[in-house]
Design a protein around this motif. Structure first.
Motif, PDB file in Angstrom:
ATOM      1  N   TYR A   1      -8.467  -1.047  -0.354  1.00  0.00           N
ATOM      2  CA  TYR A   1      -9.900  -0.959  -0.624  1.00  0.00           C
ATOM      3  C   TYR A   1     -10.576   0.210   0.077  1.00  0.00           C
ATOM      4  CZ  TYR A   1      -9.151  -5.863  -1.987  1.00  0.00           C
ATOM      5  OH  TYR A   1      -8.688  -7.017  -2.552  1.00  0.00           O
ATOM      6  N   THR A   2     -10.015   0.666   1.200  1.00  0.00           N
ATOM      7  CA  THR A   2     -10.710   1.652   2.025  1.00  0.00           C
ATOM      8  C   THR A   2     -10.137   3.060   1.904  1.00  0.00           C
ATOM      9  OG1 THR A   2      -9.302   1.049   3.926  1.00  0.00           O
ATOM     10  CG2 THR A   2     -11.419  -0.082   3.707  1.00  0.00           C
ATOM     11  N   THR A   3      -8.977   3.219   1.273  1.00  0.00           N
ATOM     12  CA  THR A   3      -8.439   4.561   1.048  1.00  0.00           C
ATOM     13  C   THR A   3      -9.336   5.301   0.065  1.00  0.00           C
ATOM     14  OG1 THR A   3      -6.205   3.734   1.414  1.00  0.00           O
ATOM     15  CG2 THR A   3      -6.399   5.846   0.310  1.00  0.00           C
TER      16      THR A   3
ATOM     17  N   ARG B   1      -9.841 -15.976  -0.823  1.00  0.00           N
ATOM     18  CA  ARG B   1     -10.954 -16.854  -0.443  1.00  0.00           C
ATOM     19  C   ARG B   1     -10.444 -18.051   0.370  1.00  0.00           C
ATOM     20  NH1 ARG B   1     -13.199 -18.758  -5.659  1.00  0.00           N
ATOM     21  NH2 ARG B   1     -11.136 -18.190  -6.424  1.00  0.00           N
TER      22      ARG B   1
ATOM     23  N   ASP C   1      -1.362  -5.029   4.244  1.00  0.00           N
ATOM     24  CA  ASP C   1      -2.746  -4.712   4.600  1.00  0.00           C
ATOM     25  C   ASP C   1      -3.546  -4.389   3.333  1.00  0.00           C
ATOM     26  OD1 ASP C   1      -5.097  -3.913   5.746  1.00  0.00           O
ATOM     27  OD2 ASP C   1      -4.297  -2.056   6.627  1.00  0.00           O
ATOM     28  N   ILE C   2      -4.099  -5.416   2.708  1.00  0.00           N
ATOM     29  CA  ILE C   2      -4.833  -5.221   1.468  1.00  0.00           C
ATOM     30  C   ILE C   2      -6.093  -4.392   1.700  1.00  0.00           C
ATOM     31  CG2 ILE C   2      -6.083  -7.396   1.743  1.00  0.00           C
ATOM     32  CD1 ILE C   2      -4.967  -5.763  -1.580  1.00  0.00           C
ATOM     33  N   GLN C   3      -6.662  -4.464   2.906  1.00  0.00           N
ATOM     34  CA  GLN C   3      -7.880  -3.675   3.177  1.00  0.00           C
ATOM     35  C   GLN C   3      -7.624  -2.186   3.031  1.00  0.00           C
ATOM     36  OE1 GLN C   3     -10.962  -4.889   3.485  1.00  0.00           O
ATOM     37  NE2 GLN C   3     -10.004  -6.868   3.085  1.00  0.00           N
ATOM     38  N   ARG C   4      -6.390  -1.769   3.280  1.00  0.00           N
ATOM     39  CA  ARG C   4      -6.060  -0.359   3.120  1.00  0.00           C
ATOM     40  C   ARG C   4      -6.243   0.094   1.666  1.00  0.00           C
ATOM     41  NH1 ARG C   4      -0.044   1.578   4.409  1.00  0.00           N
ATOM     42  NH2 ARG C   4       0.035   3.229   2.856  1.00  0.00           N
TER      43      ARG C   4
ATOM     44  N   ARG D   1     -11.150  -8.145  -5.664  1.00  0.00           N
ATOM     45  CA  ARG D   1     -11.581  -8.126  -4.260  1.00  0.00           C
ATOM     46  C   ARG D   1     -12.474  -9.320  -3.943  1.00  0.00           C
ATOM     47  NH1 ARG D   1     -14.129  -2.810  -1.182  1.00  0.00           N
ATOM     48  NH2 ARG D   1     -13.976  -3.640   0.942  1.00  0.00           N
ATOM     49  N   ARG D   2     -13.323  -9.707  -4.888  1.00  0.00           N
ATOM     50  CA  ARG D   2     -14.212 -10.860  -4.668  1.00  0.00           C
ATOM     51  C   ARG D   2     -13.455 -12.180  -4.633  1.00  0.00           C
ATOM     52  NH1 ARG D   2     -17.266  -8.484  -8.780  1.00  0.00           N
ATOM     53  NH2 ARG D   2     -16.607 -10.146 -10.208  1.00  0.00           N
TER      54      ARG D   2
ATOM     55  N   PRO E   1       0.802  -1.227   0.000  1.00  0.00           N
ATOM     56  CA  PRO E   1       0.000   0.000   0.000  1.00  0.00           C
ATOM     57  C   PRO E   1       0.835   1.277   0.000  1.00  0.00           C
ATOM     58  CG  PRO E   1      -1.009  -1.617   1.439  1.00  0.00           C
ATOM     59  CD  PRO E   1       0.314  -2.193   1.023  1.00  0.00           C
TER      60      PRO E   1
END
Length: 274
Positions: A77-79, A241, A72-75, A236-237, A31
């Motif tokens: 998606y959420t930035t 998994r 942190d892959i969620q970062r 993201r989907r 990120p």
């Protein structure tokens, strides 16, 4: 604005920059990489004199390995979205492809996954004989998120794009050039001098002529921003998994994200199941 630590900019002249990427032992993309690249692209967009930019790596074995699977892959998606309205990774790629300067990747070593997506969004790709490119995401059970599908289909044709992206194999420099994945391969020891000579040639031209010409090429090969949003949503989907966890764990056990082990021939080893 964060300090540029992964991308070091050397202004050869007001018209010509060399940008060197360095991030850890195998040049993973994380990120922070995406944030820094976004800031660098903004600088490139705003500089009135900049005509040509060469991207190179400080690591002779890894140009840009791939995305750091432990980050942190969620970062990402959420930035907040960037100027194009896209999430930071596709936003930066799309903006990189449109900057009003000619962009050149001088590829030594490996450029896979997000690293391959990066070079595909520069205007020209020159490679050394040891360069290796590939899109291994399908081997991890995911759809590539940076839309290499669109770029490759335009560069190499539909069938070869399918072979590269769905097959997930490594493409050595010579084969990559035959397919059109890179422009050409330079003999051992000649890449840097060749690229520098070419970049200095471009830097000597009028920026208006360079950027104006690039606009027409971009218009003829434009990929809708919506395609990037869809690719990122598909990534993201599909990434991370539970059904892929055992395979990814086995890859780490065999040296994923380490300088040796399966990173050296990831395109082959990613298909192995244990």
């Amino acid at each position: 604005m964060s300090k540029q630590t992964q991308f070091q900019v050397h202004a050869v002249s007001p018209a010509y920059w060399k940008v060197t990427f360095e991030n850890g032992p195998i040049n993973l993309i994380d990120p922070d990489t995406i944030d820094e690249l976004g800031e660098l692209v903004t600088r490139m967009e705003q500089d009135p004199d900049l005509t040509v930019v060469v991207f190179q790596s400080a690591n002779p074995d890894f140009f840009m390995a791939h995305f750091d699977l432990k980050s942190d892959i969620q970062r990402v998606y959420t930035t907040a979205p960037g100027p194009t309205g896209l999430l930071p990774h596709p936003d930066t790629l799309l903006r990189l492809s449109r900057v009003p300067a000619l962009t050149i990747s001088a590829i030594n070593g490996r450029a896979r996954g997000a690293g391959s997506e990066f070079v595909l969004h520069t205007d020209i790709r020159f490679a050394g004989p040891n360069a290796i490119l590939g899109q291994p995401e399908v081997g991890f059970g995911a759809v590539p998120g940076g839309n290499p599908m669109g770029r490759l289909a335009e560069l190499v044709g539909r069938g070869r794009a399918m072979e590269i992206v769905v097959g997930g194999e490594d493409f050595p420099a010579k084969l990559a050039a035959e397919y059109g994945y890179v422009n050409r391969v330079l003999p051992e020891g000649e890449l840097d001098d060749f690229v520098d000579t070419f970049a200095r040639r471009i830097a000597g031209f009028s920026k208006a002529g360079v950027s104006g010409t690039k606009e027409f090429v971009d218009a003829a090969t434009a990929i809708p921003a919506g395609d990037y949003a869809a690719a990122m949503a598909a990534f993201r989907r599909t990434a991370g998994r539970p059904e892929n966890a055992a395979h990814v764990r086995s890859l780490f056990e065999r040296g994923l994200q380490q300088p040796q082990g399966i990173e050296l021939d990831l395109g082959k080893r990613i298909a192995e199941r244990f």
